[in-house]
Motif scaffolding. Structure first.
Motif, PDB file in Angstrom:
ATOM      1  N   ARG A   1       0.840  -1.202   0.000  1.00 23.49           N
ATOM      2  CA  ARG A   1       0.000   0.000   0.000  1.00 23.49           C
ATOM      3  C   ARG A   1       0.872   1.248   0.000  1.00 23.49           C
ATOM      4  O   ARG A   1       0.670   2.176  -0.788  1.00 23.49           O
ATOM      5  N   ASP A   2       1.887   1.257   0.888  1.00 15.39           N
ATOM      6  CA  ASP A   2       2.751   2.433   0.988  1.00 15.39           C
ATOM      7  C   ASP A   2       3.435   2.690  -0.354  1.00 15.39           C
ATOM      8  O   ASP A   2       3.558   3.840  -0.789  1.00 15.39           O
ATOM      9  N   PHE A   3       3.862   1.621  -1.000  1.00 20.62           N
ATOM     10  CA  PHE A   3       4.534   1.755  -2.294  1.00 20.62           C
ATOM     11  C   PHE A   3       3.581   2.375  -3.323  1.00 20.62           C
ATOM     12  O   PHE A   3       3.935   3.308  -4.040  1.00 20.62           O
ATOM     13  N   VAL A   4       2.351   1.857  -3.380  1.00 21.95           N
ATOM     14  CA  VAL A   4       1.400   2.317  -4.415  1.00 21.95           C
ATOM     15  C   VAL A   4       0.977   3.769  -4.159  1.00 21.95           C
ATOM     16  O   VAL A   4       0.877   4.568  -5.100  1.00 21.95           O
ATOM     17  N   VAL A   5       0.754   4.117  -2.892  1.00 26.83           N
ATOM     18  CA  VAL A   5       0.346   5.496  -2.586  1.00 26.83           C
ATOM     19  C   VAL A   5       1.467   6.460  -2.988  1.00 26.83           C
ATOM     20  O   VAL A   5       1.222   7.489  -3.631  1.00 26.83           O
ATOM     21  N   ALA A   6       2.715   6.111  -2.644  1.00 31.37           N
ATOM     22  CA  ALA A   6       3.851   6.981  -3.014  1.00 31.37           C
ATOM     23  C   ALA A   6       3.965   7.066  -4.533  1.00 31.37           C
ATOM     24  O   ALA A   6       4.169   8.150  -5.102  1.00 31.37           O
TER      25      ALA A   6
ATOM     26  N   SER B   1       3.161  10.577  -7.005  1.00 33.62           N
ATOM     27  CA  SER B   1       4.269  11.225  -7.714  1.00 33.62           C
ATOM     28  C   SER B   1       3.861  11.708  -9.110  1.00 33.62           C
ATOM     29  O   SER B   1       4.635  12.373  -9.787  1.00 33.62           O
ATOM     30  N   PHE B   2       2.652  11.376  -9.557  1.00 30.37           N
ATOM     31  CA  PHE B   2       2.245  11.767 -10.919  1.00 30.37           C
ATOM     32  C   PHE B   2       1.389  13.033 -10.889  1.00 30.37           C
ATOM     33  O   PHE B   2       0.465  13.140 -10.078  1.00 30.37           O
ATOM     34  N   ASP B   3       1.688  13.949 -11.808  1.00 33.08           N
ATOM     35  CA  ASP B   3       0.938  15.205 -11.911  1.00 33.08           C
ATOM     36  C   ASP B   3      -0.528  14.923 -12.214  1.00 33.08           C
ATOM     37  O   ASP B   3      -0.832  14.088 -13.071  1.00 33.08           O
ATOM     38  N   GLY B   4      -1.423  15.607 -11.517  1.00 27.69           N
ATOM     39  CA  GLY B   4      -2.851  15.471 -11.828  1.00 27.69           C
ATOM     40  C   GLY B   4      -3.534  14.356 -11.060  1.00 27.69           C
ATOM     41  O   GLY B   4      -4.739  14.165 -11.167  1.00 27.69           O
ATOM     42  N   ILE B   5      -2.756  13.590 -10.279  1.00 27.14           N
ATOM     43  CA  ILE B   5      -3.353  12.478  -9.519  1.00 27.14           C
ATOM     44  C   ILE B   5      -3.346  12.843  -8.034  1.00 27.14           C
ATOM     45  O   ILE B   5      -2.313  13.250  -7.498  1.00 27.14           O
ATOM     46  N   GLN B   6      -4.518  12.657  -7.407  1.00 29.08           N
ATOM     47  CA  GLN B   6      -4.610  12.862  -5.954  1.00 29.08           C
ATOM     48  C   GLN B   6      -4.867  11.496  -5.330  1.00 29.08           C
ATOM     49  O   GLN B   6      -5.777  10.768  -5.765  1.00 29.08           O
ATOM     50  N   CYS B   7      -4.068  11.143  -4.323  1.00 30.94           N
ATOM     51  CA  CYS B   7      -4.181   9.776  -3.813  1.00 30.94           C
ATOM     52  C   CYS B   7      -4.105   9.781  -2.293  1.00 30.94           C
ATOM     53  O   CYS B   7      -3.048  10.016  -1.725  1.00 30.94           O
TER      54      CYS B   7
ATOM     55  N   ALA C   1      -8.234  -2.937   3.555  1.00 26.23           N
ATOM     56  CA  ALA C   1      -8.449  -3.720   2.323  1.00 26.23           C
ATOM     57  C   ALA C   1      -7.157  -3.769   1.497  1.00 26.23           C
ATOM     58  O   ALA C   1      -6.068  -3.544   2.044  1.00 26.23           O
ATOM     59  N   PHE C   2      -7.250  -4.088   0.193  1.00 27.44           N
ATOM     60  CA  PHE C   2      -6.009  -4.073  -0.608  1.00 27.44           C
ATOM     61  C   PHE C   2      -6.181  -3.263  -1.895  1.00 27.44           C
ATOM     62  O   PHE C   2      -5.761  -3.681  -2.972  1.00 27.44           O
ATOM     63  N   TYR C   3      -6.812  -2.088  -1.706  1.00 32.79           N
ATOM     64  CA  TYR C   3      -7.046  -1.205  -2.845  1.00 32.79           C
ATOM     65  C   TYR C   3      -6.593   0.218  -2.551  1.00 32.79           C
ATOM     66  O   TYR C   3      -6.656   0.668  -1.408  1.00 32.79           O
ATOM     67  N   VAL C   4      -6.168   0.906  -3.610  1.00 31.73           N
ATOM     68  CA  VAL C   4      -5.922   2.345  -3.560  1.00 31.73           C
ATOM     69  C   VAL C   4      -6.848   2.934  -4.611  1.00 31.73           C
ATOM     70  O   VAL C   4      -7.082   2.326  -5.665  1.00 31.73           O
ATOM     71  N   PHE C   5      -7.401   4.130  -4.312  1.00 36.26           N
ATOM     72  CA  PHE C   5      -8.458   4.664  -5.183  1.00 36.26           C
ATOM     73  C   PHE C   5      -8.123   6.105  -5.588  1.00 36.26           C
ATOM     74  O   PHE C   5      -8.763   7.061  -5.126  1.00 36.26           O
ATOM     75  N   PRO C   6      -7.108   6.270  -6.458  1.00 33.44           N
ATOM     76  CA  PRO C   6      -6.668   7.629  -6.812  1.00 33.44           C
ATOM     77  C   PRO C   6      -7.716   8.409  -7.598  1.00 33.44           C
ATOM     78  O   PRO C   6      -8.496   7.813  -8.359  1.00 33.44           O
ATOM     79  N   ASN C   7      -7.676   9.732  -7.396  1.00 36.50           N
ATOM     80  CA  ASN C   7      -8.536  10.631  -8.161  1.00 36.50           C
ATOM     81  C   ASN C   7      -7.701  11.150  -9.331  1.00 36.50           C
ATOM     82  O   ASN C   7      -6.612  11.691  -9.128  1.00 36.50           O
ATOM     83  N   ALA C   8      -8.221  10.977 -10.543  1.00 37.29           N
ATOM     84  CA  ALA C   8      -7.439  11.343 -11.733  1.00 37.29           C
ATOM     85  C   ALA C   8      -8.113  12.460 -12.516  1.00 37.29           C
ATOM     86  O   ALA C   8      -7.808  12.670 -13.704  1.00 37.29           O
ATOM     87  N   ALA C   9      -9.025  13.201 -11.841  1.00 38.19           N
ATOM     88  CA  ALA C   9      -9.726  14.285 -12.558  1.00 38.19           C
ATOM     89  C   ALA C   9      -8.722  15.280 -13.152  1.00 38.19           C
ATOM     90  O   ALA C   9      -8.960  15.859 -14.219  1.00 38.19           O
ATOM     91  N   GLY C  10      -7.577  15.454 -12.467  1.00 41.12           N
ATOM     92  CA  GLY C  10      -6.568  16.418 -12.921  1.00 41.12           C
ATOM     93  C   GLY C  10      -5.861  16.010 -14.202  1.00 41.12           C
ATOM     94  O   GLY C  10      -5.099  16.798 -14.779  1.00 41.12           O
ATOM     95  N   VAL C  11      -6.099  14.798 -14.663  1.00 43.40           N
ATOM     96  CA  VAL C  11      -5.438  14.330 -15.892  1.00 43.40           C
ATOM     97  C   VAL C  11      -6.375  14.494 -17.093  1.00 43.40           C
ATOM     98  O   VAL C  11      -5.941  14.553 -18.253  1.00 43.40           O
ATOM     99  N   VAL C  12      -7.677  14.571 -16.800  1.00 40.06           N
ATOM    100  CA  VAL C  12      -8.676  14.688 -17.869  1.00 40.06           C
ATOM    101  C   VAL C  12      -8.452  16.010 -18.612  1.00 40.06           C
ATOM    102  O   VAL C  12      -8.129  17.032 -17.991  1.00 40.06           O
ATOM    103  N   SER C  13      -8.594  15.943 -19.923  1.00 38.97           N
ATOM    104  CA  SER C  13      -8.371  17.081 -20.847  1.00 38.97           C
ATOM    105  C   SER C  13      -6.893  17.289 -21.192  1.00 38.97           C
ATOM    106  O   SER C  13      -6.572  18.142 -22.018  1.00 38.97           O
ATOM    107  N   LYS C  14      -5.993  16.531 -20.553  1.00 43.67           N
ATOM    108  CA  LYS C  14      -4.588  16.629 -20.960  1.00 43.67           C
ATOM    109  C   LYS C  14      -4.378  15.755 -22.205  1.00 43.67           C
ATOM    110  O   LYS C  14      -5.237  14.929 -22.552  1.00 43.67           O
TER     111      LYS C  14
END
Ligand SMILES: Cc1ncc(COP(=O)(O)O)c(C=O)c1O
Length: 398
Positions: free
Chosen positions: A296-301, A305-311, A317-330
């Protein structure tokens, strides 16, 4: 050609299973896909379970059992609930089914009349709204996002209750967000649920996988036991997804109603799987939690590290659920120079599969179209490889 029923036509296929099918097709055609879409542990079923199953076969425990499961398993589940969750149930207050999926379906079939409302916090596991609708109920979304760590608030709950509200679905730790309700948060919700006399369906299938806040069952809080269905199963804790064993603990009256229903659908779950489940109980290895936490720590880090992703960092559990709205329209431009505008997070997930060969699940199926789900039920070495591919992919997004 005669039509299918309205009910059959209304069902959408499971978003998680359909991405899995696409991924498997790509893999079969020779593409080396890293599959971060699956909701099942990469560990093996414990030997104690497998050996108990073999013994059940050789001892000819291969016939119908009691509809609600063999008494030995129900007694062992009751003991587990007492020792691990401080919940007191008798074997007659437990029904074993063919996976927690069937347990949930039994519950909705048993409590819902047409147009009864079930409060459903979003993001939700894909099968909840479909099952509620199949039972003629109305799933009423309680929208959450990163600002409350994907948890509902007491005010939000109170405001959503109407005379048609019959139940609320709570899933802590959550699929897909990994959110875990704290004890005080559960107390605040329980007070309102008691006041309005609602059923609670508490899906606790990821209970063992927490990395900070320990799991607590809402059924143990004052006034909650007899209005709560405690749902659990062997798929996630014991890596037994294929054996299909889940269960519900609830008051005897509710369990009797679910048993009557199950007697006319599947009857008992597989006799062999039931003995396997009995063999599995008590074998959970805490080392698994340490391993998942490192992933989990690895995936969150990695995702942060990616522009436009909020995590945000999930607690279970064993899931991470990043928000990628900042990547839309790029714009994404491939190494061959092909280029396109990323239209939505669903589109991003498609590009991740076809361009980076990483399978993740778009959030649309979970009621959260700005997010996607990454499962870290895969080895750290695979996650490291995924990191390399994702870096290359996001370097080509601007
Ligand atoms: C939150 C949740 N509940 C229930 C289930 C159903 O589990 P099973 O039917 O394998 O016991 C799943 C499986 O993915 C899940 O994620």
């Amino acid at each position: 050609m005669l039509n299918l029923s309205k009910r059959a036509r209304s069902i959408s296929p499971s978003a998680t299973l359909s991405i899995d099918t696409k991924t498997k097709e790509l893999i079969a055609s020779g593409v080396d896909v890293i599959n971060l879409s699956v909701g099942e542990p990469d560990f093996h079923t414990p030997d104690q379970a497998s050996l108990a199953a073999i013994s059940a076969i050789t001892k000819h425990f291969t016939k119908y059992t009691a509809v609600n499961g063999i008494v030995e398993l129900r007694q062992a589940i009751a003991k587990k609930l007492l020792e691990e969750n401080h919940l007191q149930y008798t074997a007659n207050e437990i029904i074993v089914s063919t996976g927690a999926k069937q347990s949930l379906f039994n519950i909705f079939m048993t409590i819902l009349d047409p147009l009864d409302e079930v409060l459903l916090p979003t993001p939700y596991w894909v099968s909840y709204p479909e099952q509620i609708a199949l039972c003629d109920g109305i799933p009423v979304p309680l929208v959450t996002n990163e600002s409350t760590q994907f948890k509902i608030t007491p005010t939000q709950l109170e405001q959503a209750i109407t005379p048609k509200t019959k139940a609320i679905l709570l899933n802590s730790p959550s699929n897909p967000t990994g959110a875990v309700y704290t004890s005080s948060e559960l107390h605040a919700l329980a007070e309102i649920l008691n006041k309005h006399d609602l059923y609670v369906i508490s899906d606790e299938i990821y209970e063992q996988l927490t990395y900070g806040v320990a799991h607590e069952s809402i059924a143990g809080l004052p006034g909650m036991r007899d209005r709560t269905f405690v749902v659990n199963g062997f798929s996630k804790t014991f890596a037994m997804t294929g054996w299909r064993v889940g269960y519900v603990a609830a008051s005897e009256q509710l369990v009797r109603a679910m048993s009557s229903l199950q007697s006319h659908t599947t009857a008992n779950p597989s006799s062999i799987s039931q003995w396997a489940a009995l063999g599995a109980l008590g074998t959970f290895n805490l080392q698994t939690v340490t391993e998942y936490r490192a992933r989990r720590d690895f995936v969150v880090a990695m995702m942060s590290s990616f522009d436009g992703i909020q995590c945000i960092q999930p607690e279970g559990a064993f899931y991470v659920f990043p928000n990628a709205a900042g990547v839309v329209s790029k714009r994404y431009t491939s190494a061959h120079g092909d280029s396109c505008v990323i239209k939505s997070v669903d589109h991003l997930c498609e590009l991740l599969l076809t361009e980076a060969h990483i399978a993740v699940v778009p959030g649309t199926g979970f009621g959260a179209p700005d997010n996607f789900r990454i499962s870290y039920a895969t080895s750290l070495s695979q996650l490291e490889l995924a990191n390399k591919r994702l870096k290359t992919f996001f370097n080509q997004v601007e």
